[in-house]
Design an enzyme around this catalytic site. Sequence first.
Site, mmCIF file in Angstrom:
data_model
loop_
_atom_site.group_PDB
_atom_site.id
_atom_site.type_symbol
_atom_site.label_atom_id
_atom_site.label_comp_id
_atom_site.label_asym_id
_atom_site.label_seq_id
_atom_site.Cartn_x
_atom_site.Cartn_y
_atom_site.Cartn_z
ATOM 1 N N TYR A 83 5.491 -1.686 -6.459
ATOM 2 C CA TYR A 83 6.663 -2.344 -5.600
ATOM 3 C C TYR A 83 7.889 -2.422 -6.091
ATOM 4 O O TYR A 83 7.886 -2.791 -7.608
ATOM 5 C CB TYR A 83 5.992 -3.815 -5.369
ATOM 6 C CG TYR A 83 4.984 -3.931 -4.395
ATOM 7 C CD1 TYR A 83 4.721 -3.101 -3.215
ATOM 8 C CD2 TYR A 83 4.077 -5.044 -4.508
ATOM 9 C CE1 TYR A 83 3.622 -3.355 -2.609
ATOM 10 C CE2 TYR A 83 2.910 -5.352 -3.768
ATOM 11 C CZ TYR A 83 2.820 -4.334 -2.453
ATOM 12 O OH TYR A 83 1.839 -4.714 -1.742
ATOM 13 N N HIS B 110 -4.731 1.437 6.063
ATOM 14 C CA HIS B 110 -3.952 0.393 6.698
ATOM 15 C C HIS B 110 -2.706 1.261 7.101
ATOM 16 O O HIS B 110 -2.353 2.228 6.630
ATOM 17 C CB HIS B 110 -3.273 -0.610 5.846
ATOM 18 C CG HIS B 110 -2.602 -0.152 4.547
ATOM 19 N ND1 HIS B 110 -2.899 0.979 4.204
ATOM 20 C CD2 HIS B 110 -2.267 -1.070 3.515
ATOM 21 C CE1 HIS B 110 -2.358 1.172 2.680
ATOM 22 N NE2 HIS B 110 -1.745 -0.023 2.496
ATOM 23 N N HIS C 22 7.536 -5.167 2.597
ATOM 24 C CA HIS C 22 7.875 -4.003 2.160
ATOM 25 C C HIS C 22 7.555 -2.807 3.153
ATOM 26 O O HIS C 22 6.578 -3.012 4.053
ATOM 27 C CB HIS C 22 7.159 -3.728 0.815
ATOM 28 C CG HIS C 22 5.620 -3.370 0.969
ATOM 29 N ND1 HIS C 22 4.641 -4.310 0.775
ATOM 30 C CD2 HIS C 22 5.060 -2.140 1.255
ATOM 31 C CE1 HIS C 22 3.414 -3.772 0.794
ATOM 32 N NE2 HIS C 22 3.454 -2.689 1.039
ATOM 33 N N HIS D 51 -4.237 -1.791 -6.219
ATOM 34 C CA HIS D 51 -4.629 -2.946 -5.269
ATOM 35 C C HIS D 51 -5.961 -2.735 -5.254
ATOM 36 O O HIS D 51 -6.613 -1.814 -5.122
ATOM 37 C CB HIS D 51 -4.036 -2.597 -3.857
ATOM 38 C CG HIS D 51 -2.376 -2.509 -3.602
ATOM 39 N ND1 HIS D 51 -1.984 -3.621 -4.219
ATOM 40 C CD2 HIS D 51 -1.779 -1.615 -2.961
ATOM 41 C CE1 HIS D 51 -0.639 -3.480 -3.713
ATOM 42 N NE2 HIS D 51 -0.555 -2.205 -3.191
ATOM 43 N N HIS E 281 3.441 2.807 6.096
ATOM 44 C CA HIS E 281 3.120 1.468 6.645
ATOM 45 C C HIS E 281 4.040 0.529 6.159
ATOM 46 O O HIS E 281 4.761 0.662 5.390
ATOM 47 C CB HIS E 281 1.606 1.202 6.374
ATOM 48 C CG HIS E 281 1.357 0.848 4.841
ATOM 49 N ND1 HIS E 281 1.197 1.779 3.811
ATOM 50 C CD2 HIS E 281 1.520 -0.310 4.292
ATOM 51 C CE1 HIS E 281 1.094 1.329 2.752
ATOM 52 N NE2 HIS E 281 1.460 0.057 2.842
ATOM 53 N N GLU F 263 7.742 0.105 -1.345
ATOM 54 C CA GLU F 263 6.252 0.780 -1.833
ATOM 55 C C GLU F 263 6.150 2.034 -2.053
ATOM 56 O O GLU F 263 6.627 2.721 -1.157
ATOM 57 C CB GLU F 263 4.959 0.141 -1.470
ATOM 58 C CG GLU F 263 3.749 0.368 -2.326
ATOM 59 C CD GLU F 263 2.344 -0.130 -1.584
ATOM 60 O OE1 GLU F 263 2.396 0.105 -0.228
ATOM 61 O OE2 GLU F 263 1.541 -0.474 -2.242
#
Lengths: 308, 308, 308, 308
Positions: free
Chosen positions: A256, A200, A215, A247, A153, A266
Amino acid sequence: MSMTGVLRPGHAAIRVLDLEQGVNFYKNVLGLLETGRDNQGRVYFKAWDERDHNSLVIRQADRPGIDFFAFKVQSKAVLEKLDADLKAYGVTTERIPAGEMLHTGERVRFKIPTGHLIELYAEKTDVGNGMPYVNPETWVPDLKGIAPVRMDHCLLYGGDIDATRKLFEEVLGFSLVERILMEDGKTDLAIWLTCSIKAHDIAFVRHPEDGKLHHVSFLLESWEQVLKAADLMSMNRVSIDMGPTRHGVTRGTTIYAFDPSGNRFETFCGGYQWYPDMQPITWTFDNVGAGVFYHDRKLNPAFLAVVT
Amino acid sequence: MSMTGVLRPGHAAIRVLDLEQGVNFYKNVLGLLETGRDNQGRVYFKAWDERDHNSLVIRQADRPGIDFFAFKVQSKAVLEKLDADLKAYGVTTERIPAGEMLHTGERVRFKIPTGHLIELYAEKTDVGNGMPYVNPETWVPDLKGIAPVRMDHCLLYGGDIDATRKLFEEVLGFSLVERILMEDGKTDLAIWLTCSIKAHDIAFVRHPEDGKLHHVSFLLESWEQVLKAADLMSMNRVSIDMGPTRHGVTRGTTIYAFDPSGNRFETFCGGYQWYPDMQPITWTFDNVGAGVFYHDRKLNPAFLAVVT
Amino acid sequence: MSMTGVLRPGHAAIRVLDLEQGVNFYKNVLGLLETGRDNQGRVYFKAWDERDHNSLVIRQADRPGIDFFAFKVQSKAVLEKLDADLKAYGVTTERIPAGEMLHTGERVRFKIPTGHLIELYAEKTDVGNGMPYVNPETWVPDLKGIAPVRMDHCLLYGGDIDATRKLFEEVLGFSLVERILMEDGKTDLAIWLTCSIKAHDIAFVRHPEDGKLHHVSFLLESWEQVLKAADLMSMNRVSIDMGPTRHGVTRGTTIYAFDPSGNRFETFCGGYQWYPDMQPITWTFDNVGAGVFYHDRKLNPAFLAVVT
Amino acid sequence: MSMTGVLRPGHAAIRVLDLEQGVNFYKNVLGLLETGRDNQGRVYFKAWDERDHNSLVIRQADRPGIDFFAFKVQSKAVLEKLDADLKAYGVTTERIPAGEMLHTGERVRFKIPTGHLIELYAEKTDVGNGMPYVNPETWVPDLKGIAPVRMDHCLLYGGDIDATRKLFEEVLGFSLVERILMEDGKTDLAIWLTCSIKAHDIAFVRHPEDGKLHHVSFLLESWEQVLKAADLMSMNRVSIDMGPTRHGVTRGTTIYAFDPSGNRFETFCGGYQWYPDMQPITWTFDNVGAGVFYHDRKLNPAFLAVVT
């Protein structure tokens, strides 16, 4: 079909300041496989477990950042329908002919309200994941570097994330999975959207400048692989922005870090499975720290400030 | 929407020989949460990270096995459409009124060619996963036992898996992800089907007797949790059939074991993400061992023989 | 010094049926580093994180098995003292001159009551672990195969394990960590001995035939590495005897498998830290299954029967 | 005996600002077991896999910090010998009678050049690890909180670490495992010492003020347990200083965090096995960052500044 329309993130096109430095980084440190170079000077990569020819394309430029980000759709018919739907919605689309990118079919390109170029396409050559479709093994040994499973993503920064969200939801069939609210308790500071059951497939943060990249993210298979990634970053003197950590948003574990040109990437693992009968998870502004970096429960200064 | 139609496995209804022994096992050893008992004497459970009221229901009977297995669909409209599609396809369906199962809406029940009762439903009360939709933590501490994340899929044994596959593909929108061929190199011995991007949501093995259960499977979050599950099985003198090991099919890591009534269950982790642009992976008969148990590359005697 | 006398297992000398097949296995599958070949035709290996020149030596022979197993001692003075102590205890010792094995000092060799040749030595060249003593990294990337951290211990089969235990305890300073009792509830079926705080540095099982090898064991750093080892065994068609599983004895996680010549080896991880103020842990005969294979709680037929 | 003299860290006595707040933290968050309270108002804890009655003792005081840190020795004879050796070396020792601490034998207490009180003792009641010495399981389920395996080591800050190192090496039999050099390339900024094959049993950093505590450290069994620890710290709003990350020194994975009184503690996993034939690993001043925090390769401001 239960998975319909837009399937998944397909390719990200990134600018680097020095091409061979970038090739070395993405091949030997991140551990992607170089799959080709085109006559525009672009270099193509795929993650080892991806079957399609490419998922990351880099070109040399005088500033880092993202040129475009693309999603693969289910079929050419879906591509035509989504192009029509975009136009009907008032979005200007452009056709990029098949072959303009190596091993990639015709692309429908359009600019979203946050200023980013997004593409849709239906065809990319299945070059395989190094294992046959008949009696495969379970993974490929002797890979170099961090060796993520796939490009997963991206997180983009821009102004009008509300209109961008509306476009992704109403035209492209994405769903809102999580959001962080601003101090007013109403406006979205950040949104996470999915086109599958992943937590996501793309995300956006509200930001004064349009078209920025926070990112591109690459999927690892375990928390131990996240540790190995951090170790390899240290060995290769990669600048780590944050992590290993977790997260709150999506629950994924993460690092990151920056490529040699300053583009953040990431390497992450985990996150829950999302289904459309879930409500979106909401983070209030006083919990933005825990939402982004669950362990420290506070943002690091670079998270909001440093983008390319 | 990109996730449409059938969403995911919703509930499995299992027969046990002794109810309280079963309750103790599913609550304290497998580590599900008991969420209710109904006036038919059924006991309801959910895995901790599931939000819907129940995913496993047990009742006492004089022989073990599965009563029915259900999928949640996207909406009541989808439920109506799929019921109509089933009838149009020639399948007799039955309506089970809302409330017949606790916190569960109306169900459409039908028998598939392998002799199993399958149900569809659109509504089940979201009782939450122990964490709020606003500013949640990332998991719930102090859970008992193995504590899987969710009920994930089942493997059923029966005769006509070809017609069953056709029904799941043509009416319910499932896709074939992997298959094992019989000695003739043509006929399917086993098939793995998905309605999402999971490597499997249901699977079937060809078997002389219809309506049999091989296992109901529960998802864990890591290979370390698979080890913890095996340790807890030993501590609780659970009979392990096989594992910890890895499947070649789906690449998942796994343990097969038996509940006190002899129903096989699986605790597993992992497996790749499937997308509809993949071809099905095929295992030839000489590789059936590696397909099922990747490390030993041979079947254990119980895999094909012991079902309930 | 708090660590005195015998330090650790130093080298194992193994017979293989085909030298190049053995070299290929130990180098490319098990993932040891080949460090030399001598004029007797022996090939030397070390694990990557060992600093001494060699820990495994193989030679071609017409039957598999173990020639000798050695421990490194603290100093030449300790070597002399232990040689004297052995003689005083009634053990005949032999001196093997420095250099008879590559990069290895003088060895004191003696036969123990179970019929095995054990060696002690004080000197072996520190060739390093691939990282400097100044500002090292934390591990070495791009290793081949399973790549254990070190050769850790061995399990030997023979008749008089009581006298062998007495010799290891009274002369060499080892301690009994765990034991499995025979059906009479008194006699040891198996014993695990340590010369450090590891749960075992050597172990013995009572067996009608003297001088037999059950397995040489190699240390991995995590349960995920145990999984990776099992996967690599499958990819390389290594015959797995048992595992991945856990031992009750020592609590270590483990795989037993066979080299191409039929010598069993173990790749394992974990186990508690032992200190001399602990009592030995005892397994009664009815729990021998759980002691050896904790998950299944039963022995596999090969455990007691197959040795080389 | 190969493990002789000083065995391991035995107990740490820590000051907290509020006793019940401290008890709640060490019991419910760190997950130690409370094993007793004495008539001085001290509360005793042990980690679950420790067999001795206590390894952490807290008392209420008006400032945080460490009262004393103790090592268990092999026997009462060793205790007498070490007391005599200390006196012969010029160290004043004090005898604390058996029973002054619960379930703890006579202690020999002395001040080391960095101003800390160190104790030696030979006896502490074996209250068990929750599993019998006969046919045990492999771990204890249903533990609360982080639940480390044992109290492992501490890091102390003070002035004359050179004299302290000399005392630990020459009298107590410790060995130097790793060191960080100051800018002059000669003076030690920090030293890691072992009395076993662990990479460290105690460590010191040169600091202007004597008698200070940097952290007491608790051992976890895997990197996944380190993640779980960080998650639990977040859930309990524990202030994390740094981590999850890895140390270059010892290679251990780690989190530093603070108890409610401001005492830093560590939950860590891993690290290599040390043997006395290794040379000490040296970190030059320009690599101090990588030595302490391997991933970021730089110190966080608190590491050198914040002690209690």
